[in-house]
Design a protein around this motif. Sequence first.
Motif, short mmCIF file in Angstrom:
data_model
loop_
_atom_site.label_atom_id
_atom_site.label_comp_id
_atom_site.label_asym_id
_atom_site.label_seq_id
_atom_site.Cartn_x
_atom_site.Cartn_y
_atom_site.Cartn_z
N ARG A 152 0.86 -1.20 0.00
CA ARG A 152 0.00 0.00 0.00
C ARG A 152 0.87 1.23 0.00
O ARG A 152 2.10 1.15 -0.03
CB ARG A 152 -0.92 0.01 1.22
CG ARG A 152 -0.22 0.05 2.57
CD ARG A 152 -1.23 0.18 3.70
NE ARG A 152 -0.60 0.10 5.03
CZ ARG A 152 -0.07 1.14 5.65
NH1 ARG A 152 -0.08 2.32 5.08
NH2 ARG A 152 0.44 0.99 6.86
N LEU A 153 0.25 2.39 0.05
CA LEU A 153 0.93 3.67 0.15
C LEU A 153 1.28 3.93 1.62
O LEU A 153 0.42 3.81 2.50
CB LEU A 153 0.05 4.79 -0.38
CG LEU A 153 0.55 6.22 -0.22
CD1 LEU A 153 1.83 6.43 -1.02
CD2 LEU A 153 -0.54 7.19 -0.66
N GLN A 181 4.00 6.49 4.28
CA GLN A 181 4.93 7.61 4.34
C GLN A 181 6.35 7.14 4.67
O GLN A 181 6.54 6.10 5.31
CB GLN A 181 4.47 8.61 5.40
CG GLN A 181 3.23 9.38 5.01
CD GLN A 181 2.93 10.51 5.99
OE1 GLN A 181 3.35 10.46 7.14
NE2 GLN A 181 2.21 11.52 5.52
N ALA A 182 7.30 7.92 4.23
CA ALA A 182 8.69 7.61 4.55
C ALA A 182 8.87 7.50 6.06
O ALA A 182 8.30 8.29 6.82
CB ALA A 182 9.61 8.68 3.98
N LYS A 211 11.83 4.01 2.83
CA LYS A 211 12.35 5.15 2.10
C LYS A 211 11.65 5.22 0.74
O LYS A 211 11.20 4.19 0.22
CB LYS A 211 13.86 5.00 1.90
CG LYS A 211 14.63 4.79 3.19
CD LYS A 211 16.10 4.54 2.89
CE LYS A 211 16.88 4.30 4.19
NZ LYS A 211 18.32 4.06 3.93
N PRO A 212 11.62 6.40 0.13
CA PRO A 212 11.00 6.50 -1.20
C PRO A 212 11.62 5.53 -2.20
O PRO A 212 10.91 5.02 -3.09
CB PRO A 212 11.25 7.95 -1.58
CG PRO A 212 11.28 8.67 -0.26
CD PRO A 212 11.96 7.72 0.68
N GLU A 213 12.91 5.24 -2.06
CA GLU A 213 13.55 4.32 -3.00
C GLU A 213 13.13 2.87 -2.80
O GLU A 213 13.52 2.00 -3.57
CB GLU A 213 15.07 4.45 -2.93
CG GLU A 213 15.64 4.35 -1.53
CD GLU A 213 15.90 5.72 -0.90
OE1 GLU A 213 15.03 6.62 -1.06
OE2 GLU A 213 16.94 5.88 -0.25
N THR A 247 10.06 2.12 -3.05
CA THR A 247 8.87 2.02 -3.89
C THR A 247 9.11 1.04 -5.04
O THR A 247 10.08 1.17 -5.79
CB THR A 247 8.50 3.40 -4.46
OG1 THR A 247 8.11 4.26 -3.38
CG2 THR A 247 7.37 3.30 -5.47
N THR A 262 4.30 1.73 -2.23
CA THR A 262 4.65 3.09 -2.59
C THR A 262 4.98 3.86 -1.32
O THR A 262 4.17 3.90 -0.39
CB THR A 262 3.49 3.78 -3.33
OG1 THR A 262 3.16 3.02 -4.49
CG2 THR A 262 3.89 5.19 -3.77
N VAL A 263 6.17 4.44 -1.29
CA VAL A 263 6.61 5.20 -0.13
C VAL A 263 6.70 6.67 -0.52
O VAL A 263 7.46 7.04 -1.42
CB VAL A 263 7.98 4.70 0.37
CG1 VAL A 263 8.38 5.45 1.64
CG2 VAL A 263 7.95 3.20 0.62
N SER A 264 5.91 7.49 0.13
CA SER A 264 5.89 8.92 -0.17
C SER A 264 6.86 9.66 0.72
O SER A 264 7.06 9.31 1.89
CB SER A 264 4.48 9.48 0.02
OG SER A 264 4.09 9.37 1.37
N SER A 265 7.46 10.71 0.16
CA SER A 265 8.46 11.47 0.93
C SER A 265 7.80 12.59 1.72
O SER A 265 6.63 12.89 1.56
CB SER A 265 9.51 12.05 -0.01
OG SER A 265 8.89 12.84 -1.01
#
Length: 112
Positions: free
Chosen positions: A10-11, A13-14, A87-89, A91, A109-112
């Motif tokens: 899922r989505l 946060q960092a 981390k966003p990377e 994703t 999915t990791v949002s920054s």
Amino acid sequence: QVQLVESGGRLVQAGGSLRLSCAASGRSFSTYRVRWFRQAPGKERAFVASINWNGIMIYYADSVKGRFTVSRDNAKSMVYLQMSNLKPEDTAVYYCEAEGSWGQGTQVTVSS
């Protein structure tokens, strides 16, 4: 032959955490090594972690060491990937693999 189904992506946060699951069906699951891979957009599929049949031999990619933990429950035919400090990377679509069989993947999915 083993069939694999990933879930849990899922989505997030960092800095957050997530646990992915890989459900297996088929004979002799408890004898299989299981590996996790991931594929980010525009990149090749890359190794993330592996766990042998009894959970003693475990390996991680350098990029996830200290943040990800792989485990398995042979009684439930399940393998898990606990991910922390995301981390966003990180994703990517995450896949589990065993005996040459692959699941359909689950999106992280990791949002920054």
